[in-house]
Design a protein around this motif. Structure first.
Motif, mmCIF file in Angstrom:
data_model
loop_
_atom_site.group_PDB
_atom_site.id
_atom_site.type_symbol
_atom_site.label_atom_id
_atom_site.label_comp_id
_atom_site.label_asym_id
_atom_site.label_seq_id
_atom_site.Cartn_x
_atom_site.Cartn_y
_atom_site.Cartn_z
ATOM 1 N N PHE A 77 0.816 -1.212 0.000
ATOM 2 C CA PHE A 77 0.000 0.000 0.000
ATOM 3 C C PHE A 77 0.851 1.264 0.000
ATOM 4 O O PHE A 77 0.558 2.231 -0.696
ATOM 5 N N LEU A 78 1.941 1.241 0.776
ATOM 6 C CA LEU A 78 2.721 2.451 0.989
ATOM 7 C C LEU A 78 3.424 2.934 -0.285
ATOM 8 O O LEU A 78 3.350 4.113 -0.636
ATOM 9 N N LEU A 90 1.067 4.387 -2.716
ATOM 10 C CA LEU A 90 0.558 5.661 -2.202
ATOM 11 C C LEU A 90 1.502 6.814 -2.511
ATOM 12 O O LEU A 90 1.065 7.904 -2.879
ATOM 13 N N PRO A 116 -4.926 -2.386 -3.703
ATOM 14 C CA PRO A 116 -5.082 -1.867 -2.337
ATOM 15 C C PRO A 116 -5.308 -0.359 -2.315
ATOM 16 O O PRO A 116 -6.139 0.143 -1.561
ATOM 17 N N LEU A 129 -8.897 0.557 -3.307
ATOM 18 C CA LEU A 129 -9.901 0.430 -2.248
ATOM 19 C C LEU A 129 -10.002 1.738 -1.485
ATOM 20 O O LEU A 129 -11.079 2.205 -1.140
ATOM 21 N N TRP A 130 -8.857 2.323 -1.234
ATOM 22 C CA TRP A 130 -8.808 3.575 -0.487
ATOM 23 C C TRP A 130 -9.454 4.705 -1.288
ATOM 24 O O TRP A 130 -10.206 5.515 -0.749
ATOM 25 N N GLN A 148 -13.183 4.456 -1.498
ATOM 26 C CA GLN A 148 -13.808 4.944 -0.284
ATOM 27 C C GLN A 148 -14.109 6.437 -0.389
ATOM 28 O O GLN A 148 -15.151 6.897 0.064
ATOM 29 N N VAL A 166 -21.679 2.785 0.994
ATOM 30 C CA VAL A 166 -20.849 1.810 1.695
ATOM 31 C C VAL A 166 -20.923 0.415 1.072
ATOM 32 O O VAL A 166 -19.894 -0.256 0.945
ATOM 33 N N VAL A 187 -18.316 0.211 -1.636
ATOM 34 C CA VAL A 187 -16.938 0.163 -1.127
ATOM 35 C C VAL A 187 -16.631 -1.249 -0.645
ATOM 36 O O VAL A 187 -15.572 -1.825 -0.947
ATOM 37 N N LEU A 188 -17.593 -1.840 0.086
ATOM 38 C CA LEU A 188 -17.344 -3.175 0.637
ATOM 39 C C LEU A 188 -17.394 -4.256 -0.455
ATOM 40 O O LEU A 188 -16.734 -5.290 -0.324
ATOM 41 N N VAL A 207 -13.936 -4.308 -1.686
ATOM 42 C CA VAL A 207 -13.073 -5.024 -0.749
ATOM 43 C C VAL A 207 -13.241 -6.534 -0.933
ATOM 44 O O VAL A 207 -12.263 -7.285 -1.004
ATOM 45 N N SER A 240 -11.597 -7.718 -4.021
ATOM 46 C CA SER A 240 -10.130 -7.681 -3.945
ATOM 47 C C SER A 240 -9.574 -8.907 -3.239
ATOM 48 O O SER A 240 -8.419 -9.272 -3.445
ATOM 49 N N SER A 262 -5.831 -7.507 2.253
ATOM 50 C CA SER A 262 -4.752 -6.532 2.389
ATOM 51 C C SER A 262 -5.067 -5.617 3.569
ATOM 52 O O SER A 262 -6.216 -5.533 4.021
ATOM 53 N N ALA A 285 -5.228 -2.465 3.562
ATOM 54 C CA ALA A 285 -6.176 -1.446 3.138
ATOM 55 C C ALA A 285 -7.600 -1.987 3.246
ATOM 56 O O ALA A 285 -8.510 -1.300 3.730
ATOM 57 N N ALA A 286 -7.800 -3.223 2.822
ATOM 58 C CA ALA A 286 -9.133 -3.842 2.870
ATOM 59 C C ALA A 286 -9.618 -3.951 4.312
ATOM 60 O O ALA A 286 -10.757 -3.586 4.626
ATOM 61 N N ILE A 330 -10.674 -0.607 5.759
ATOM 62 C CA ILE A 330 -11.961 -0.114 5.272
ATOM 63 C C ILE A 330 -13.126 -0.849 5.934
ATOM 64 O O ILE A 330 -14.114 -0.249 6.347
ATOM 65 N N PHE A 369 2.413 0.977 9.227
ATOM 66 C CA PHE A 369 1.811 2.172 8.640
ATOM 67 C C PHE A 369 0.415 1.915 8.047
ATOM 68 O O PHE A 369 -0.556 2.581 8.420
ATOM 69 N N ASP A 370 0.324 0.951 7.135
ATOM 70 C CA ASP A 370 -0.829 0.798 6.234
ATOM 71 C C ASP A 370 -2.185 0.885 6.926
ATOM 72 O O ASP A 370 -3.019 1.718 6.613
#
Lengths: 276, 304
Positions: free
Chosen positions: A211-212, A215, A227, A230-231, A234, A241, A244-245, A248, A251, B123, B125-126, B129, B234-235
């Motif tokens: 993710f990082l 990002l 990943p 997903l953010w 959102q 919602v 969004v789910l 998820v 994924s 993940s 992130a998942a 959320i 972090f994530d």
């Protein structure tokens, strides 16, 4: 151990085990259930009861909003990274095990030192480097650092495996006049397959879930990986919602499929070298 | 390998010698350029002023002094200590017990073990959320029960948010550590338990005097990964709270990201990064020291 268990069933243990089952299951149950709800029902219905009017609308919305592109971006980054990780780590491991020179021992020590580098602490220079190389906001920008940070643990696992190949096998191949390329392909590669599988699964999950780096190293939706998507979903779907789910849930399906197909390999890949 | 080299001194045919160095060059190039170089780079950048866009400018030790004197950094450091310690106190016992539990061969335990594994499919992130939505005070879990029972604003209350985050991080990582412990328990020879049973040891005594001492290496490995891992984690925290409410969950890695990539102060962010590396290394070294002496103690306990 068998006999001990047969004596009296461990009621307290079973109860504790059941509590953690509930803790584990409730969020996942909620996730799947909510993804099947209509958007307007989300605000009315009890979140832990099945939807009165289940629908796949949320999934349709997600699929219409570039989910497949993010999925394929993730696949490209994962497959490319893992392919390079396995290739270069195997080559290096063959050298590190069989060379037996001061240089090779020093190199191994240097690489293993890398196990102590926390990825998070290097994001600023990695960002600087990627920007300077003109790679910012590309899939390559995600692949290069993913490979670099995978090398120490991959080399550690593969080296331990290659070390167990009997020296006579190398010697007899060399006596037959085989070059190093041929030894690598015909001897080292087939005999270290279990280690490569473990490393491959472990690193694939690392990259897949990463993710990082996405990002800080990407921006456009054209190079967005799952990943991160997903953010952003959102933010994009905000009050929707269920959508969004649904994203998820979708994924997690590729990893779920891998889990169903090869649970044992997945478990051993996850715990990588740490289990020993 | 050594005597072989002596037996064939300076063979001119390359195929007869050990593998050439160039085989390691691709791996070293990736590792050097994108892992080692950034590690050195972060130390250099911690003495520079840079907004993330222009050219970094030398600023000297001032950045270090300012960042270390900043109350926000100190608060983040203290928050990180709480986060690491409480996470460990939560995760380690649960993971150990679950590992021992799932190492049993009973059918129901095998079924439970499959369910325990499920968080690993997602993940960070998942997971972030899902829990954001689940812990929502208006539409989440709170509404499943009679009004008021659970309608706490877990992630929105500055006094609770850090602990809510610790719980979610535990939910995500306990399964992995439970797998380590399960593998560790299954390697313990059954004969030890048989002998203990013959000596009249009960379930607790067997756990205390056979299982725990035998698991010492697993305990060290898992604890090191847990402590050093949560130090740099972090994530999940980022997705769950983004460091908020206020600064309530702004642990060091988040502080680093937000300082660097939101406030565009890469110098101070690099100082925090160097702190993370230093604390992480110190913690690893400390743990290997402590476990060295702890190992002897547990061996004695096992023999007694």
């Amino acid at each position: 151990m068998r006999r001990r268990i047969r004596e009296t069933p461990n009621a307290l243990g079973a109860l504790g085990g059941l509590v953690w089952v509930v803790v584990t299951i409730v969020p996942i149950y909620y996730l799947v259930l909510t993804s099947l709800r209509r958007q307007q029902d989300y605000y009315i219905e009890n979140p832990l009861l099945p939807p009165a009017d289940p629908t796949l609308d949320a999934y349709r919305l997600v699929l219409e909003n570039d989910f497949v592109r993010y999925l394929s971006n993730s696949l490209i980054v994962t497959v490319a990274s893992v392919a390079v990780i396995l290739t270069v780590s195997l080559m290096a491991s063959y050298y590190l095990v069989r060379a037996g020179t001061p240089l090779s021992r020093g190199t191994l020590r240097l690489v293993l030192l890398g196990l102590a580098i926390p990825v998070q602490a290097t994001i600023i220079p990695v960002y600087y480097l990627i920007v300077r190389l003109g790679l910012y906001d590309s899939l390559v920008a995600l692949i290069l650092p993913a490979i670099a940070f995978a090398i120490p643990i991959s080399v550690l696992i593969i080296v331990n495996f290659v070390r167990d190949i009997p020296a006579e096998l190398f010697e007899s191949m060399r006596a037959d006049g085989a070059g190093h390329g041929r030894i690598l392909l015909a001897l080292v590669l087939p005999l270290s397959r279990p280690a490569l599988l473990t490393v491959g699964i472990y690193q694939a999950l690392q990259v897949w879930n990463g993710f990082l780096f996405p990002l800080i190293l990407t921006q456009s939706s054209s190079v967005r990986v799952l990943p991160l998507s997903l953010w952003t979903y959102q933010g994009q779907f905000a009050v929707n919602v269920p959508a969004v789910l649904a994203a998820v849930t979708l994924s997690a399906l590729p990893v779920l499929a891998a889990f169903v197909v090869g649970r044992r390999q997945l478990v051993s890949g996850l715990t990588a070298g740490f289990g020993k | 390998m050594l005597h072989r080299r002596e037996a064939e001194p300076a063979q001119p045919r390359p195929a007869r010698q050990g593998p050439p160095f160039w085989l390691a060059v691709p791996a070293l190039a990736f590792f050097g350029l994108f892992a080692l170089l950034p590690l050195g780079g972060v130390a250099v950048l911690s003495f520079m002023e840079w907004d993330g866009l222009g050219t970094p400018r030398w600023a000297g030790a001032e950045i270090w002094l300012d960042t270390l004197a900043d109350p926000a950094t100190r608060a983040a450091l203290w928050r990180t200590v709480v986060f690491v310690v409480v996470s460990f106190l939560f995760q380690a016992p649960v993971a150990l017990l679950l590992g021992v539990f799932t190492a049993g061969r009973q059918r129901y335990r095998a079924a439970f073990a499959v369910l325990y594994f499920l968080p690993l499919l997602f993940s960070s992130a998942a997971i972030g959320i899902v829990f954001r939505s689940l812990l929502d005070p208006n539409f989440g879990l709170s509404r499943a029960f009679s009004p008021g029972t659970l309608s706490t604003n877990w992630l929105g209350d500055p006094d609770l948010a850090l602990y809510a985050v610790i719980f979610v991080v535990g939910w995500a990582f306990v399964p992995f550590h439970a797998l380590l412990y399960q593998a560790g328990v299954r390697q313990i020879p059954a004969s030890l338990y048989e002998a203990a049973t013959l000596d009249g040891a009960g379930r607790w005594q067997q756990f205390r005097y056979v299982t725990l001492p035998q698991l010492r290496y697993t305990i060290v490995t898992s604890s090191t990964l847990m402590l050093v891992g949560s130090l740099t984690y972090f994530d999940l925290v980022f997705v769950l709270t983004g460091g908020g409410p206020g600064d309530a969950t702004r642990i060091l890695p988040l502080d680093m990201y937000l300082t660097g990539f939101r406030s565009y102060q890469m110098g101070p962010a690099s100082v925090i990064a160097v702190l993370l590396v230093a604390i992480g290394l110190a913690l690893s070294l400390f743990l290997s020291r402590v476990s060295g002496s702890g190992r002897m103690q547990s061996q004695q306990a096992g023999a007694a």
